[in-house]
Design a protein around this motif. Structure first.
Motif, mmCIF file in Angstrom:
data_model
loop_
_atom_site.group_PDB
_atom_site.id
_atom_site.type_symbol
_atom_site.label_atom_id
_atom_site.label_comp_id
_atom_site.label_asym_id
_atom_site.label_seq_id
_atom_site.Cartn_x
_atom_site.Cartn_y
_atom_site.Cartn_z
ATOM 1 N N GLU A 71 0.835 -1.210 0.000
ATOM 2 C CA GLU A 71 0.000 0.000 0.000
ATOM 3 C C GLU A 71 0.870 1.260 0.000
ATOM 4 O O GLU A 71 0.534 2.253 -0.639
ATOM 5 C CB GLU A 71 -0.917 -0.006 1.228
ATOM 6 N N LYS A 72 1.988 1.212 0.704
ATOM 7 C CA LYS A 72 2.917 2.347 0.761
ATOM 8 C C LYS A 72 3.385 2.734 -0.643
ATOM 9 O O LYS A 72 3.447 3.909 -0.989
ATOM 10 C CB LYS A 72 4.106 1.964 1.644
ATOM 11 N N LEU A 75 0.281 4.249 -2.668
ATOM 12 C CA LEU A 75 -0.048 5.607 -2.211
ATOM 13 C C LEU A 75 1.034 6.622 -2.580
ATOM 14 O O LEU A 75 0.728 7.773 -2.883
ATOM 15 C CB LEU A 75 -0.278 5.624 -0.703
ATOM 16 N N GLU A 80 -2.891 12.515 -5.963
ATOM 17 C CA GLU A 80 -3.600 12.736 -4.701
ATOM 18 C C GLU A 80 -5.107 12.490 -4.793
ATOM 19 O O GLU A 80 -5.708 11.978 -3.855
ATOM 20 C CB GLU A 80 -3.329 14.163 -4.212
ATOM 21 N N TYR A 83 -6.237 8.921 -3.700
ATOM 22 C CA TYR A 83 -5.925 8.354 -2.381
ATOM 23 C C TYR A 83 -7.129 7.682 -1.721
ATOM 24 O O TYR A 83 -7.008 6.616 -1.143
ATOM 25 C CB TYR A 83 -5.392 9.421 -1.428
ATOM 26 N N VAL A 86 -7.971 3.934 -2.401
ATOM 27 C CA VAL A 86 -7.072 2.846 -1.986
ATOM 28 C C VAL A 86 -7.689 2.031 -0.866
ATOM 29 O O VAL A 86 -7.800 0.814 -0.963
ATOM 30 C CB VAL A 86 -5.673 3.387 -1.601
#
Length: 175
Positions: A71-72, A75, A80, A83, A86
């Motif tokens: 996920e890091k 993202l 943006e 976001y 997610v």
């Protein structure tokens, strides 16, 4: 683990603090050099073999094998406005250069256009090395450049590379 044990024993003894610091720094630098020669670097999780995903799914668009990605990573590369999409999902990365899809989960799909970066022309995302540069300079020279950069500044493959992995193995395989 043996090195950590030796360091622990050294620090329990009554050695002058300056000597301890010198010994510690030399040991850590030695570990970094050894790991760098194996294609790894201390503190760089993306370059270790433990980061290789065994969890795969098939891309819903091109049907290529796609590996799970953190996920890091997702993202850090999404624009943006994406976001909120997610959520708490497992995402997979499609590495097929001809496919417009980049990440997918059970409920969500992201396309290359949804990223902050362009992906098709890069061989190394951390050090901004193009595929053309690898073809022009040669694989060995580029890998040496990447290793030198990793030694001085480290890398951020887990947040810069869409796969979340180190590019060195991919460059080695592709060129």
């Amino acid at each position: 683990m043996a090195i950590i044990s030796i360091i622990g024993r050294l620090f329990r003894r009554s050695i002058d603090k300056t000597v301890k610091d010198i010994i510690y720094i030399k040991i850590i630098k030695t570990i970094q050099v050894v790991n760098l020669n194996k294609g790894e670097i201390m503190g760089c999780k993306c370059c270790s073999t433990s980061n290789i995903s065994k969890d795969t799914k098939v891309c819903p668009l091109c049907h290529s094998k796609s590996e799970k990605v953190g996920e890091k990573t997702v993202l850090s590369l999404l624009k943006e406005e994406n976001y909120d999409l997610v959520g708490n999902q497992e995402f997979y990365y499609c590495n097929n250069q001809d496919c417009d899809l980049i990440y997918f989960s059970e409920n969500t799909i992201f396309y290359k256009k949804d990223l902050k970066i362009t992906v098709d022309d890069k061989a190394c995302f951390c050090f901004d090395i193009s595929k053309e540069e690898v073809e022009k300079e040669g694989k060995d020279k580029v890998l040496d450049k990447i290793k030198a950069n990793m030694k001085s500044t480290g890398c951020s493959c887990d947040v810069k590379n869409p796969s979340g992995k180190c590019c060195m193995n991919q460059i080695e395989k592709d060129y």
